[in-house]
Structure formats: C-alpha cells, structure tokens
Design an enzyme around this catalytic site. Structure first.
Site, PDB file in Angstrom:
ATOM      1  N   ASN A   1      -4.820 -37.941 -12.370  1.00  0.00           N
ATOM      2  CA  ASN A   1      -5.868 -38.465 -12.049  1.00  0.00           C
ATOM      3  C   ASN A   1      -7.048 -38.548 -13.191  1.00  0.00           C
ATOM      4  O   ASN A   1      -6.231 -38.150 -14.219  1.00  0.00           O
ATOM      5  CB  ASN A   1      -7.222 -37.259 -11.051  1.00  0.00           C
ATOM      6  CG  ASN A   1      -7.922 -38.145  -9.676  1.00  0.00           C
ATOM      7  OD1 ASN A   1      -7.721 -39.285  -9.739  1.00  0.00           O
ATOM      8  ND2 ASN A   1      -8.937 -37.272 -10.563  1.00  0.00           N
ATOM      9  N   LYS A   2      -8.012 -38.781 -12.875  1.00  0.00           N
ATOM     10  CA  LYS A   2      -9.031 -38.733 -14.550  1.00  0.00           C
ATOM     11  C   LYS A   2      -9.315 -38.063 -15.072  1.00  0.00           C
ATOM     12  O   LYS A   2      -9.405 -37.080 -14.811  1.00  0.00           O
ATOM     13  CB  LYS A   2     -10.070 -39.688 -13.409  1.00  0.00           C
ATOM     14  CG  LYS A   2     -11.681 -39.744 -14.649  1.00  0.00           C
ATOM     15  CD  LYS A   2     -11.307 -41.054 -14.934  1.00  0.00           C
ATOM     16  CE  LYS A   2     -11.355 -41.890 -14.727  1.00  0.00           C
ATOM     17  NZ  LYS A   2     -10.424 -42.448 -15.912  1.00  0.00           N
TER      18      LYS A   2
ATOM     19  N   ARG B   1      -2.858 -52.051 -15.422  1.00  0.00           N
ATOM     20  CA  ARG B   1      -2.740 -50.939 -15.785  1.00  0.00           C
ATOM     21  C   ARG B   1      -1.564 -49.913 -15.220  1.00  0.00           C
ATOM     22  O   ARG B   1      -1.117 -50.063 -14.411  1.00  0.00           O
ATOM     23  CB  ARG B   1      -4.069 -50.275 -15.169  1.00  0.00           C
ATOM     24  CG  ARG B   1      -5.209 -50.514 -15.380  1.00  0.00           C
ATOM     25  CD  ARG B   1      -6.299 -50.526 -14.567  1.00  0.00           C
ATOM     26  NE  ARG B   1      -6.905 -49.130 -15.255  1.00  0.00           N
ATOM     27  CZ  ARG B   1      -7.809 -48.051 -14.948  1.00  0.00           C
ATOM     28  NH1 ARG B   1      -8.249 -48.323 -14.141  1.00  0.00           N
ATOM     29  NH2 ARG B   1      -8.351 -47.365 -15.225  1.00  0.00           N
TER      30      ARG B   1
ATOM     31  N   ARG C   1     -11.458 -50.459  -9.373  1.00  0.00           N
ATOM     32  CA  ARG C   1     -10.887 -49.458  -9.929  1.00  0.00           C
ATOM     33  C   ARG C   1     -10.302 -48.470  -9.252  1.00  0.00           C
ATOM     34  O   ARG C   1     -10.745 -49.244  -7.741  1.00  0.00           O
ATOM     35  CB  ARG C   1     -11.713 -49.343 -11.226  1.00  0.00           C
ATOM     36  CG  ARG C   1     -13.355 -48.735 -11.270  1.00  0.00           C
ATOM     37  CD  ARG C   1     -13.952 -48.253 -11.630  1.00  0.00           C
ATOM     38  NE  ARG C   1     -13.133 -46.779 -11.195  1.00  0.00           N
ATOM     39  CZ  ARG C   1     -13.892 -45.721 -10.291  1.00  0.00           C
ATOM     40  NH1 ARG C   1     -14.075 -47.022  -9.289  1.00  0.00           N
ATOM     41  NH2 ARG C   1     -13.105 -45.558 -10.036  1.00  0.00           N
ATOM     42  N   GLY C   2      -9.906 -47.314  -9.189  1.00  0.00           N
ATOM     43  CA  GLY C   2      -9.861 -46.446  -7.922  1.00  0.00           C
ATOM     44  C   GLY C   2      -8.380 -46.971  -7.447  1.00  0.00           C
ATOM     45  O   GLY C   2      -7.887 -48.025  -7.112  1.00  0.00           O
ATOM     46  N   ALA C   3      -7.598 -46.362  -7.805  1.00  0.00           N
ATOM     47  CA  ALA C   3      -5.597 -45.969  -7.556  1.00  0.00           C
ATOM     48  C   ALA C   3      -5.695 -47.203  -6.370  1.00  0.00           C
ATOM     49  O   ALA C   3      -5.157 -48.383  -5.997  1.00  0.00           O
ATOM     50  CB  ALA C   3      -5.291 -44.732  -7.502  1.00  0.00           C
ATOM     51  N   GLY C   4      -6.222 -46.660  -4.690  1.00  0.00           N
ATOM     52  CA  GLY C   4      -6.568 -46.840  -3.632  1.00  0.00           C
ATOM     53  C   GLY C   4      -6.964 -49.230  -3.659  1.00  0.00           C
ATOM     54  O   GLY C   4      -6.236 -49.265  -2.767  1.00  0.00           O
TER      55      GLY C   4
ATOM     56  N   ASP D   1      -4.484 -40.419  -9.120  1.00  0.00           N
ATOM     57  CA  ASP D   1      -3.965 -42.155  -9.452  1.00  0.00           C
ATOM     58  C   ASP D   1      -2.092 -42.037  -8.774  1.00  0.00           C
ATOM     59  O   ASP D   1      -1.447 -42.879  -9.235  1.00  0.00           O
ATOM     60  CB  ASP D   1      -3.985 -42.486 -10.500  1.00  0.00           C
ATOM     61  CG  ASP D   1      -5.126 -42.668 -10.773  1.00  0.00           C
ATOM     62  OD1 ASP D   1      -6.049 -42.092 -10.747  1.00  0.00           O
ATOM     63  OD2 ASP D   1      -5.140 -44.358 -10.946  1.00  0.00           O
TER      64      ASP D   1
ATOM     65  N   CYS E   1     -15.107 -38.045 -10.627  1.00  0.00           N
ATOM     66  CA  CYS E   1     -14.642 -39.831 -11.151  1.00  0.00           C
ATOM     67  C   CYS E   1     -15.133 -40.389 -10.102  1.00  0.00           C
ATOM     68  O   CYS E   1     -16.435 -39.697  -8.835  1.00  0.00           O
ATOM     69  CB  CYS E   1     -13.508 -40.140 -11.134  1.00  0.00           C
ATOM     70  SG  CYS E   1     -12.819 -41.693 -12.016  1.00  0.00           S
TER      71      CYS E   1
ATOM     72  N   LYS F   1       0.208 -43.196  -3.290  1.00  0.00           N
ATOM     73  CA  LYS F   1      -0.237 -42.562  -4.937  1.00  0.00           C
ATOM     74  C   LYS F   1       0.800 -41.404  -5.382  1.00  0.00           C
ATOM     75  O   LYS F   1       0.969 -41.386  -6.219  1.00  0.00           O
ATOM     76  CB  LYS F   1      -0.703 -41.784  -4.387  1.00  0.00           C
ATOM     77  CG  LYS F   1      -2.368 -42.365  -3.838  1.00  0.00           C
ATOM     78  CD  LYS F   1      -3.600 -42.997  -4.710  1.00  0.00           C
ATOM     79  CE  LYS F   1      -4.822 -43.544  -4.067  1.00  0.00           C
ATOM     80  NZ  LYS F   1      -5.654 -42.605  -3.372  1.00  0.00           N
TER      81      LYS F   1
HETATM   82  C1  RUB Z   1     -10.363 -43.445 -11.099  1.00  0.00           C
HETATM   83  C2  RUB Z   1      -9.597 -42.546 -10.696  1.00  0.00           C
HETATM   84  C3  RUB Z   1      -9.961 -41.480  -9.363  1.00  0.00           C
HETATM   85  C4  RUB Z   1      -8.516 -42.425  -8.707  1.00  0.00           C
HETATM   86  C5  RUB Z   1      -8.111 -41.958  -6.958  1.00  0.00           C
HETATM   87  O1  RUB Z   1      -9.904 -44.323 -11.749  1.00  0.00           O
HETATM   88  O2  RUB Z   1      -9.290 -41.564 -11.263  1.00  0.00           O
HETATM   89  O3  RUB Z   1      -9.404 -40.752  -8.995  1.00  0.00           O
HETATM   90  O4  RUB Z   1      -8.373 -43.317  -8.831  1.00  0.00           O
HETATM   91  O5  RUB Z   1      -9.100 -43.552  -6.247  1.00  0.00           O
HETATM   92  P1  RUB Z   1     -10.440 -44.911 -12.649  1.00  0.00           P
HETATM   93  P2  RUB Z   1      -9.041 -43.398  -5.340  1.00  0.00           P
HETATM   94  O6  RUB Z   1     -12.039 -45.897 -12.934  1.00  0.00           O
HETATM   95  O7  RUB Z   1      -9.770 -45.792 -14.308  1.00  0.00           O
HETATM   96  O8  RUB Z   1      -9.330 -46.532 -11.893  1.00  0.00           O
HETATM   97  O9  RUB Z   1      -9.009 -42.580  -3.987  1.00  0.00           O
HETATM   98  O10 RUB Z   1     -10.612 -44.448  -4.304  1.00  0.00           O
HETATM   99  O11 RUB Z   1      -8.154 -44.294  -4.569  1.00  0.00           O
END
Ligand code: RUB
Length: 313
Positions: free
Chosen positions: A204-205, A59, A16-19, A194, A125, A230
């Site tokens: 974002n979250k 997703r 999880r997390g967009a990156g 995201d 988040c 993004k």
């Molecule tokens: C994660 C979320 C993060 C972004 C950015 O949501 O909202 O703030 O994805 O993350 P989830 P990053 O837990 O539902 O995936 O900076 O790590 O890409």
C-alpha cells in the site's frame, strides 16, 4: 474518454487509487471494444491485446489493474464472431464494475461493524475502501474521529480530509512522520491495499508499514480494506510485486536538486507491510487473517494472462 486518455490519466495519477484504476480500466476496455471498426475477429483480438498492454504499462504496483483486465477479457479467444467478442467484453466489464462497487459496499459494512462508538481511527493515503467503512460508521450514528496523514509527496491525505470534513467527521491531520506520536490517540488503524501477496503481506502507499509497526508496538489493531481483486495470484509462484518509483522531482524540484550534485532523491510510492503486523484483511467475502490470502486467491481469482491470450503464456 479514449483508452489512450484513460491510460494517460492513470499514469499521471488523475485517476488513482487501486479500485478506481481497475474500474476505469474495465470501462476503457469496454468502450474501446465498442468503438473498434469491424475488421474481423483476429484484428479485434490483437487490438484488444494491444489495449490491455497499454493499460498494463501505466502503473506497475496495483494488481487490481491486471486482475481487472483479466476479468474483462477472460474467455475472449473462444468467441466465434466479432459481435460475440464485443458483447463478451462489454458484459464482463460491466459485471466487473458492478461487483467492484458492491465489494466496496460490503467491505464498508464489515469495517463499520468493527468501529465502535467513541473510536478514533487512523488512516493513511486515500483509500475508497477504507473510507467507506469510516463513513458508514458515522452514518450508523456512531461518534467517531479520524487521524489522517498528509501522504507526501502527492498529498492524497488532502482528498481524505476533504471527504471526512464533508461528512462532518472530526479529523486530525498530521504529517507522515507524526504517526508514532499520535498512535496512542488511535483505537484502530484502517488502510487500503494495492496488492496482497500469497503470504498476506500488504502493498500500500509508502508509509503504511511504519504505521503498522507503530500500531503493533502500541497494541492497536490494523485492518486492511481490500477487495478480492487486490490479491496477487502471481505471488503464489514467487513473483514479487513491483514497487513503483516515481520521478525525483515529485519530492525535490529539479532546480533545487541541480544544486545538490551529491544528493540522490528516491521516491518509491508504495511499501510492503508483512502479515505479522496486520490483524485482518477485510474483503467482500468476509474478514480474514492475512494467512488466508491463498484461499481468497483460490476461491475468487483466475490465474494467468494465458487464460485469455493462450499464445502469451
Ligand atoms: C493509493 C493507495 C490506496 C490504495 C487503495 O495510491 O495507496 O491506499 O490504492 O485505494 P495512489 P482504494 O494514490 O498512488 O494511487 O481503496 O481506493 O482502492
């Protein structure tokens, strides 16, 4: 891990997390291409197209996912041999993963430069990009503290406080509904993204927009740490970012819900913060006002699936 396993882990939020979703998807396409048996170029093309579709269906909100798929498969249809096609996927996947990690490093430098000694940063988040800046500020010897939210219903805030604690950063952990109460103790808000739309709105979250609103009211700056992948070029033509709505059982267990026939649980997991509540979007290409989103898209992103699957226009 097979491509199907990666897809399943994205769907079930083990990845999880967009990156991270983007980097894992790129690696999955590369490994899939490497492991496909030799059956000729057209079979290879259609297998990769199916693989892309499987990943894209996991997703819906993080545009880092389609942007990563796009960058890994760009130009594939012009490959003349299966070997050439396989090498192209591998090279582009490796290049994407390297540049993604490098982007987070650059974003961290820019964010850290904006974090002054003695500051308290509120975050929401678990964003690798946002946290990277906070960790770097600490590494640079600044005395900082953090206010981190819980992030219902998945409690991603627990991951954030674990990381902050591991780096010995004093942290206050609060429930999501306490952000307005604690905003007066914060000097700066840093969150991830995201998706960023052409108008500079940030997806974002869920809860990010409330934090931005509270920050605006308290005259605190809001920074969004977002790699250029993004940004969502499809929003140029008016397409909306789909907000994922996850199962109600994540909020209220089924046995409790069954006893409440007049109650409907809603569980959208992202929200949209309008550009006017965001001060800067920090990308690897520099920190820009949200109004510069179009320029970022023009300079850093391709545009459409049809670039690599022409028949898919
Ligand atoms: C994660 C979320 C993060 C972004 C950015 O949501 O909202 O703030 O994805 O993350 P989830 P990053 O837990 O539902 O995936 O900076 O790590 O890409």
């Amino acid at each position: 891990m097979s491509l199907l396993q990666t897809a399943e882990q994205i769907k079930t939020m083990q990845i999880r997390g967009a990156g991270k979703i983007a980097r894992e998807a790129a690696a999955a396409l590369r490994d899939h291409a490497e492991n496909l048996p030799e059956h000729g170029l057209s079979v290879f093309f259609s297998a990769m197209e199916d693989a892309a579709d499987i990943l894209l269906a996991t997703r819906p909100t993080a545009v880092s996912l389609p942007n990563a798929v796009h960058q890994v498969l760009r130009g594939l249809s012009s490959a003349k041999t299966e070997e050439e096609a396989r090498t192209l996927v591998k090279n582009q996947a490796d290049a994407f993963i390297t540049s993604s990690n490098e982007a987070v490093r650059k974003i961290a430098e820019i964010c850290a430069a904006r974090i002054k000694d003695g500051m308290t940063i509120m975050t929401h988040c678990n964003s690798k990009a946002a946290l990277a800046g906070i960790l770097l500020a600490k590494e640079q010897g600044k005395t900082i503290s953090v206010i981190a939210t819980e992030v219902r219903p998945w409690n991603q805030g627990r991951l954030t406080i674990q990381t902050l604690n591991d780096h010995e950063i004093p942290t206050t952990y609060i429930v999501d509904s306490a952000v307005r109460t604690f905003m007066k103790e914060a000097d700066l808000v840093i969150v991830g993204a995201d998706a960023v739309t052409v108008k500079g709105a940030v997806v974002n979250k869920i809860g990010t927009s409330q934090i931005a609103l509270a920050a605006h009211e308290a005259r605190k700056n809001v920074l969004v740490a977002a790699e250029t992948y993004k940004f969502a070029p499809q929003t140029i033509l008016g397409k909306h970012i789909e907000i994922e709505e996850r199962p109600a059982s994540e909020v209220l267990p089924d046995d409790a819900a069954e006893k409440l026939p007049f109650v409907t649980v809603r569980n959208p997991v992202f929200d949209v913060t309008p550009a006017r509540y965001i001060d800067l979007i920090v990308t690897e290409a520099g920190a820009v006002p949200p109004e510069a989103a179009y320029t970022i898209m023009q300079n850093h992103l391709g545009f459409d699936m049809k670039d690599y699957f022409p028949e898919k226009s």
